[in-house]
Design a protein around this motif. Structure first.
Motif, PDB file in Angstrom:
ATOM      1  N   GLU A  17       0.892  -1.265   0.104  1.00  0.00           N
ATOM      2  CA  GLU A  17      -0.062  -0.178  -0.046  1.00  0.00           C
ATOM      3  C   GLU A  17       0.700   1.184  -0.054  1.00  0.00           C
ATOM      4  N   ASP A  21       1.059   4.057  -2.991  1.00  0.00           N
ATOM      5  CA  ASP A  21       0.744   5.387  -2.624  1.00  0.00           C
ATOM      6  C   ASP A  21       1.830   6.384  -3.265  1.00  0.00           C
ATOM      7  N   ARG A  28      -5.145   7.432  -6.644  1.00  0.00           N
ATOM      8  CA  ARG A  28      -5.199   5.961  -7.222  1.00  0.00           C
ATOM      9  C   ARG A  28      -6.365   5.394  -6.902  1.00  0.00           C
ATOM     10  N   LYS A  29      -7.002   5.632  -5.970  1.00  0.00           N
ATOM     11  CA  LYS A  29      -8.121   4.855  -5.332  1.00  0.00           C
ATOM     12  C   LYS A  29      -9.312   5.179  -6.074  1.00  0.00           C
ATOM     13  N   GLU A  34     -10.320   0.507  -9.715  1.00  0.00           N
ATOM     14  CA  GLU A  34     -10.466   0.203  -8.021  1.00  0.00           C
ATOM     15  C   GLU A  34     -11.969  -0.210  -7.670  1.00  0.00           C
ATOM     16  N   ARG A  38     -12.030  -3.331  -5.357  1.00  0.00           N
ATOM     17  CA  ARG A  38     -12.491  -3.126  -3.652  1.00  0.00           C
ATOM     18  C   ARG A  38     -12.952  -4.080  -3.201  1.00  0.00           C
TER      19      ARG A  38
END
Length: 177
Positions: A17, A21, A28-29, A34, A38
């Motif tokens: 993670e 980042d 990015r999320k 994603e 998720r």
């Protein structure tokens, strides 16, 4: 730079993670890919990391089960390399490793959203026009690699996740490691 590629371990979650980042930034999320990832686990045997000789995690790639408009497929991503290791071939090595593993495990197609000039060298081309990602995405960046020519024949609609869901308990355990 010397490195080794290995299967991702549960203890890699925090380092992975942090790497994502640093390599991809805080937005990015929000990517459409994603949405599919998720709350899901990567496909069994298809999550890899690259480690430096000191053991630092310097690269990552995962593949995820999806329904590609009625056809089973994998969604690749994110592929990321630590900023200090960019340009060393780690990203290419992770890609080749992931593609070979997916084919060896009997999967027939891999989809991704990425830069066509980079991914074309691995055999990716534009995904079928009848397929789309959830939410906004750039059509020219939606790419596919098939191991059998007919793998995505008739595929139409929005990609949906089909992989195993991650439980809150296992997510908490992984983050505590």
């Amino acid at each position: 730079m010397l490195y080794a590629i290995a299967n991702e371990q549960s203890g890699d979650v925090r380092a992975r993670e942090a790497l994502l980042d640093r390599a991809m930034g805080p937005l990015r999320k929000r990517k459409s890919s994603e949405v599919i990832r998720r709350g899901r686990l990567p496909a069994e045997g298809l999550a890899f990391v690259a480690r430096s000789l000191s053991g630092a995690l310097i690269g990552t790639v995962r593949l995820w089960h999806v329904d590609a408009g009625g056809r089973p497929a994998l969604l690749l991503g994110p592929l990321a390399v630590a900023p200090e290791a960019k340009g060393t071939g780690i990203g290419s090595a992770l890609m080749l490793h992931a593609i070979e593993a997916a084919e060896r495990l009997g999967h027939q197609a891999i989809l991704l959203v990425g830069d066509a000039p980079y991914y074309e060298r691995f055999g990716f081309e534009l995904a079928p026009a009848a397929l789309s990602m959830p939410g906004p995405f750039a059509r020219e960046r939606f790419l596919a690699l098939t191991f059998k020519p007919e793998a995505l024949d008739g595929a139409a609609g929005v990609l949906r996740p089909t992989g195993a869901k991650i439980s809150r308990a296992s997510a908490a355990l992984a983050l505590a490691a």
